[in-house]
Design an enzyme around this catalytic site. Structure first.
Site, PDB file in Angstrom:
ATOM      1  CG  HIS A  24      -7.510 -13.758   1.890  1.00  0.00           C
ATOM      2  ND1 HIS A  24      -7.767 -12.414   1.993  1.00  0.00           N
ATOM      3  CD2 HIS A  24      -7.219 -13.986   0.583  1.00  0.00           C
ATOM      4  CE1 HIS A  24      -7.633 -11.851   0.810  1.00  0.00           C
ATOM      5  NE2 HIS A  24      -7.300 -12.768  -0.058  1.00  0.00           N
ATOM      6  CG  HIS A  26      -6.132 -15.726  -2.099  1.00  0.00           C
ATOM      7  ND1 HIS A  26      -7.376 -15.241  -2.415  1.00  0.00           N
ATOM      8  CD2 HIS A  26      -6.266 -17.079  -2.006  1.00  0.00           C
ATOM      9  CE1 HIS A  26      -8.233 -16.250  -2.505  1.00  0.00           C
ATOM     10  NE2 HIS A  26      -7.589 -17.366  -2.257  1.00  0.00           N
ATOM     11  CG  ASP A  28      -3.982 -10.688  -3.996  1.00  0.00           C
ATOM     12  OD1 ASP A  28      -4.157 -11.770  -3.399  1.00  0.00           O
ATOM     13  OD2 ASP A  28      -4.925  -9.964  -4.351  1.00  0.00           O
ATOM     14  CG  HIS A  29      -4.637 -10.115   0.379  1.00  0.00           C
ATOM     15  ND1 HIS A  29      -5.269  -9.072   1.023  1.00  0.00           N
ATOM     16  CD2 HIS A  29      -5.230 -10.230  -0.828  1.00  0.00           C
ATOM     17  CE1 HIS A  29      -6.210  -8.592   0.236  1.00  0.00           C
ATOM     18  NE2 HIS A  29      -6.210  -9.268  -0.902  1.00  0.00           N
ATOM     19  CG  HIS A 103     -11.933 -13.617  -0.641  1.00  0.00           C
ATOM     20  ND1 HIS A 103     -12.330 -13.205  -1.898  1.00  0.00           N
ATOM     21  CD2 HIS A 103     -10.597 -13.848  -0.724  1.00  0.00           C
ATOM     22  CE1 HIS A 103     -11.276 -13.177  -2.703  1.00  0.00           C
ATOM     23  NE2 HIS A 103     -10.222 -13.571  -2.013  1.00  0.00           N
TER      24      HIS A 103
END
Length: 199
Positions: A24, A26, A28-29, A103
């Site tokens: 996804h 974001h 941090d990913h 999410h």
């Protein structure tokens, strides 16, 4: 999301990476992809993975980024594509299926199948609800489930995994709510359950 340091730590040559799947959009990913693409564009130019994102516009951003970082040379041809639900990768050895989660907009879990083994990576979830948790692969059986617990208590896994044909579980991407991990581990015995760390 520290892709390059993890490859170095594990002594994995960048050119052996065949696919990168971002669950996804974001940071941090996804932010680790910048360093990977920059190095693949120059130092590791024999690296040519398929890079899959669940949103449009990523290729253009990476082209701008590499042009800025390389003094205007731009991005060499790379397979950077948007994916949606369903089979997103199959090289004859590994098959990856994207399963929508809640999410955020454009978030997915991944079912990875290779050599008769099945692994589910949940990605981040909204709160491990019946509508959010990818139950179908769990019900069909898994060799390994990698789930997160940054957004809800690890105890929520008990309701979804108790008595299911899952051989092993690892909980990652956890924050303050992991204090319930030990309770969940006890409740799911004899299912092996580990607490692991992002990376």
């Amino acid at each position: 999301c520290d892709v390059v340091p993890e490859l170095i730590n594990r002594n994995i040559d960048m050119k052996t990476v065949k696919g990168i799947f971002v669950a996804h959009p974001h940071g941090d990913h996804a932010n680790g992809i910048f360093a990977f693409v920059e190095l693949a564009n120059w130092f590791a130019s024999k690296s040519n993975p398929k890079i899959l994102f669940p949103i449009d516009g990523v290729k253009e951003v990476l082209e701008q980024w590499t042009a800025l970082m390389s003094g205007g040379h731009g991005l060499r041809p790379m397979a950077i594509e948007k994916y949606s639900a369903g089979e997103i990768f199959n090289d004859g050895v590994l098959k990856v299926t994207a399963i929508p989660t809640r999410h955020c907009n454009d978030s997915y879990a991944f079912l990875l199948e290779a050599e008769g083994k099945r692994v589910l990576y949940t990605g981040d979830l909204m709160g491990i609800t019946a509508e959010d948790f990818p139950m179908e692969p769990v019900n069909e059986g898994l060799d390994f489930l990698i789930g997160e617990s940054a957004h809800f208590s690890t105890m929520k896994y008990v309701d979804f995994l108790k008595g299911k044909p899952v051989k092993r579980v690892a909980i990652t991407h956890h924050f303050a709510m992991n204090e319930h991990f030990w309770d969940a581990q006890q409740a799911l015995k004899p299912l092996p359950m580990s607490l692991i760390f992002d990376g």
